[in-house]
Design an enzyme around this catalytic site. Structure first.
Site, mmCIF file in Angstrom:
data_model
loop_
_atom_site.group_PDB
_atom_site.id
_atom_site.type_symbol
_atom_site.label_atom_id
_atom_site.label_comp_id
_atom_site.label_asym_id
_atom_site.label_seq_id
_atom_site.Cartn_x
_atom_site.Cartn_y
_atom_site.Cartn_z
ATOM 1 N N SER A 188 22.208 43.663 -2.359
ATOM 2 C CA SER A 188 23.464 43.426 -1.630
ATOM 3 C C SER A 188 23.837 41.964 -1.770
ATOM 4 C CB SER A 188 23.290 43.743 -0.141
ATOM 5 O OG SER A 188 24.367 43.192 0.604
ATOM 6 N N TYR A 231 18.434 42.400 7.784
ATOM 7 C CA TYR A 231 19.041 43.131 6.662
ATOM 8 C C TYR A 231 19.194 42.190 5.462
ATOM 9 C CZ TYR A 231 22.369 45.813 3.880
ATOM 10 O OH TYR A 231 22.981 46.476 2.852
HETATM 11 N N1 LIG Z 1 28.006 50.269 1.888
HETATM 12 C C1 LIG Z 1 27.919 48.955 1.690
HETATM 13 O O1 LIG Z 1 28.810 48.162 2.058
HETATM 14 C C2 LIG Z 1 26.738 48.392 0.987
HETATM 15 C C3 LIG Z 1 25.568 49.123 0.800
HETATM 16 N N2 LIG Z 1 24.511 48.516 0.171
HETATM 17 C C4 LIG Z 1 23.274 49.252 -0.016
HETATM 18 O O2 LIG Z 1 23.532 50.460 -0.711
HETATM 19 C C5 LIG Z 1 22.510 51.401 -0.440
HETATM 20 C C6 LIG Z 1 23.121 52.753 -0.184
HETATM 21 O O3 LIG Z 1 23.896 52.686 0.987
HETATM 22 P P1 LIG Z 1 25.299 53.429 1.151
HETATM 23 O O4 LIG Z 1 25.461 54.445 0.111
HETATM 24 O O5 LIG Z 1 26.329 52.403 1.331
HETATM 25 O O6 LIG Z 1 25.078 54.090 2.586
HETATM 26 P P2 LIG Z 1 24.895 55.616 3.034
HETATM 27 O O7 LIG Z 1 24.576 55.546 4.494
HETATM 28 O O8 LIG Z 1 26.035 56.436 2.591
HETATM 29 O O9 LIG Z 1 23.624 56.097 2.215
HETATM 30 C C7 LIG Z 1 22.315 55.746 2.557
HETATM 31 C C8 LIG Z 1 21.390 56.735 1.887
HETATM 32 O O10 LIG Z 1 20.035 56.391 2.235
HETATM 33 C C9 LIG Z 1 19.408 57.550 2.781
HETATM 34 N N3 LIG Z 1 18.445 57.179 3.808
HETATM 35 C C10 LIG Z 1 18.697 56.513 4.974
HETATM 36 N N4 LIG Z 1 17.575 56.418 5.692
HETATM 37 C C11 LIG Z 1 16.596 57.053 4.964
HETATM 38 C C12 LIG Z 1 15.236 57.307 5.172
HETATM 39 N N5 LIG Z 1 14.615 56.912 6.309
HETATM 40 N N6 LIG Z 1 14.544 57.979 4.230
HETATM 41 C C13 LIG Z 1 15.152 58.397 3.095
HETATM 42 N N7 LIG Z 1 16.438 58.183 2.837
HETATM 43 C C14 LIG Z 1 17.156 57.524 3.758
HETATM 44 C C15 LIG Z 1 20.537 58.381 3.378
HETATM 45 O O11 LIG Z 1 20.216 59.778 3.391
HETATM 46 P P3 LIG Z 1 19.641 60.613 4.627
HETATM 47 O O12 LIG Z 1 20.367 60.195 5.848
HETATM 48 O O13 LIG Z 1 19.878 62.026 4.183
HETATM 49 O O14 LIG Z 1 18.169 60.282 4.663
HETATM 50 C C16 LIG Z 1 21.626 58.151 2.339
HETATM 51 O O15 LIG Z 1 21.453 59.044 1.261
HETATM 52 C C17 LIG Z 1 21.683 50.809 0.698
HETATM 53 O O16 LIG Z 1 20.490 50.257 0.186
HETATM 54 C C18 LIG Z 1 22.579 49.698 1.251
HETATM 55 O O17 LIG Z 1 21.827 48.651 1.838
HETATM 56 C C19 LIG Z 1 24.560 47.246 -0.295
HETATM 57 C C20 LIG Z 1 25.672 46.511 -0.130
HETATM 58 C C21 LIG Z 1 26.867 47.019 0.501
HETATM 59 N N1 LIG Z 2 28.254 45.549 2.979
HETATM 60 C C1 LIG Z 2 27.359 44.757 2.316
HETATM 61 C C2 LIG Z 2 27.751 43.416 2.459
HETATM 62 O O1 LIG Z 2 28.913 43.134 2.397
HETATM 63 C C3 LIG Z 2 25.999 45.198 2.679
HETATM 64 O O2 LIG Z 2 25.932 46.203 3.337
HETATM 65 O O3 LIG Z 2 25.004 44.679 2.253
#
Ligand SMILES: NC(=O)C1=CN([C@@H]2O[C@H](COP(=O)(O)OP(=O)(O)OC[C@H]3O[C@@H](n4cnc5c(N)ncnc54)[C@H](OP(=O)(O)O)[C@@H]3O)[C@@H](O)[C@H]2O)C=CC1
Ligand SMILES: N[C@@H](C=O)C(=O)O
Length: 267
Positions: free
Chosen positions: A142, A155
Site C-alpha cells: 500500500s 496498518y
Molecule cells: N482498498 C484500498 O484502498 C487498498 C487496499 N490495499 C490492500 O489490498 C488488499 C486487498 O484489499 P481489498 O480488496 O481492498 O479489500 P477487501 O475487503 O475487498 O478484500 C480483502 C480480502 O481479504 C480477505 N480476508 C480478510 N480477512 C481475512 C482472513 N482473516 N483470512 C483470510 N482472508 C481474509 C477477504 O475475504 P473474507 O472476508 O472472505 O475472508 C477479502 O477477500 C489488502 O491487503 C489491503 O491492505 C492496499 C491499498 C489500498
Molecule cells: N487505501 C490505501 C491507502 O490509501 C490503503 O488501504 O492502504
C-alpha cells in the site's frame, strides 16, 4: 480439465475486491487458480463463474489466515502442489482510527494477517519455486507503507513490512528466475474501507481508483518488470529518485564511529 501450461496461481483474499479481480485477470491469462479467503460461498460463486468463462481449473480453500492452523493448511498446499508458480499475497485488512481510538487486540489480528500470514506463505512457496526454476510472488502492499501518517499506524507498519520483505526477496532471489513485485495501491474502491472504519463514499472521489483499473495497472507494471508498482504515480522517475536516495544512505548506515555532527569523542 487439463492442467494449464501457464501454471497455477494461488491468490489470498480472493473472495472480494482486489483479490477477486486478480483471480479474474490471471484466469484470463491462462492460469489455473487456487482461491483462498474465509467466505466459502463467495469463493464458490467466483470459481464457478471463472471456470465457466475461462475453462480454467479453479480450486477454492476456505481459511482464516489469522488462525495458525488455517495458515498451515495453505502452507502445505504451497509446499506440495508443484504446479503453483505464482503466489499473490493479497489478503489484508486495514484501519483508519488513530492509536488513541484503537483496540490493541485488533492491531494484533491485523499483524497476524497482513504480516505473519504473508510471511509464512512466502516462506512456504519460495523453496518450491526455486527448486522448479522460477515463478512469481506478488505482494499487495500500500502507499501507506511509505506514508504511514495517512491511516492507522499499525496498518502502515504492516505494509512497510511488506515493502521491506519485497526488497529483501528481490535481493535474495534475483538470480533464481523468481519475479517479485510489491503493489502500492492508493485508495481503491473496495469493501476494505467500510471494514477499516471509513466508508469509501466519505473519501474525495479524485483520490479513489476503481479496483479493476488498479489491478490492470499493477499487472501492466508486472509485465514491464517493475519491482515496486504505484498504480497512480504519473512519473516512474519519482519512485526511482526515492530508491536512489535510499541507496545513497547505504555506505554510511553502519560505521565504527558516530557521525561528527553528534560531537561524540569516539571511545
Ligand atoms: N482498498 C484500498 O484502498 C487498498 C487496499 N490495499 C490492500 O489490498 C488488499 C486487498 O484489499 P481489498 O480488496 O481492498 O479489500 P477487501 O475487503 O475487498 O478484500 C480483502 C480480502 O481479504 C480477505 N480476508 C480478510 N480477512 C481475512 C482472513 N482473516 N483470512 C483470510 N482472508 C481474509 C477477504 O475475504 P473474507 O472476508 O472472505 O475472508 C477479502 O477477500 C489488502 O491487503 C489491503 O491492505 C492496499 C491499498 C489500498
Ligand atoms: N487505501 C490505501 C491507502 O490509501 C490503503 O488501504 O492502504
Amino acid at each position: 480439465m487439463t492442467k494449464s501450461a501457464k501454471g497455477t496461481a494461488l491468490v489470498t483474499g480472493a473472495s472480494s475486491g482486489i483479490g477477486a479481480i486478480y483471480a479474474d485477470r490471471l484466469a484470463r491469462r491462462g492460469y489455473d487458480l487456487i482461491l483462498v479467503a474465509r467466505n466459502r460461498e463467495r469463493l464458490d460463486g467466483l470459481a464457478k463463474r471463472l471456470s465457466t468463462e475461462t475453462g480454467r481449473s479453479i480450486e477454492i480453500v476456505a481459511a482464516d489466515l489469522t488462525k495458525r492452523a488455517d495458515v498451515s493448511r495453505i502452507e502445505s498446499i504451497l509446499r506440495s502442489n508443484a504446479n503453483i508458480n505464482v503466489l499473490v499475497n493479497n489478503a489484508g485488512v486495514g484501519a483508519t482510527a488513530p492509536l488513541l481510538a484503537s483496540d490493541v487486540d485488533k492491531m494484533s489480528d491485523m499483524i497476524a494477517l497482513n504480516v505473519d500470514a504473508l510471511m509464512r506463505l512466502t516462506y512456504a512457496a519460495v523453496p518450491g519455486l526455486v527448486a522448479r526454476g522460477g515463478g512469481a510472488i506478488i505482494n499487495i502492499a500500500s502507499v501507506v507503507g511509505v506514508q504511514p501518517e495517512l491511516l492507522n499506524g499499525v496498518y502502515g507498519g504492516s505494509k512497510a513490512f511488506v515493502l521491506a520483505l519485497t526488497h529483501s526477496l528481490q535481493h535474495e532471489l534475483k538470480d533464481k528466475n523468481i519475479r517479485v513485485q510489491a503493489v502500492l495501491p492508493g485508495a481503491t474502491a473496495t469493501e476494505f474501507w467500510g471494514i477499516a472504519g471509513t466508508p469509501v463514499e466519505h473519501l474525495p472521489g479524485e483520490i479513489v481508483m476503481k479496483a479493476e483499473d488498479m489491478v490492470d495497472a499493477a499487472l501492466a507494471g508486472f509485465d514491464q518488470g517493475e519491482i515496486f508498482t504505484v498504480p497512480s504515480l504519473p512519473e516512474a522517475a519519482d519512485w526511482q529518485a526515492y530508491e536512489a536516495a535510499r541507496q545513497k544512505l547505504m555506505p554510511n548506515l553502519s560505521r565504527s564511529a558516530p557521525a561528527a555532527r553528534y560531537g561524540v569523542k569516539a571511545a
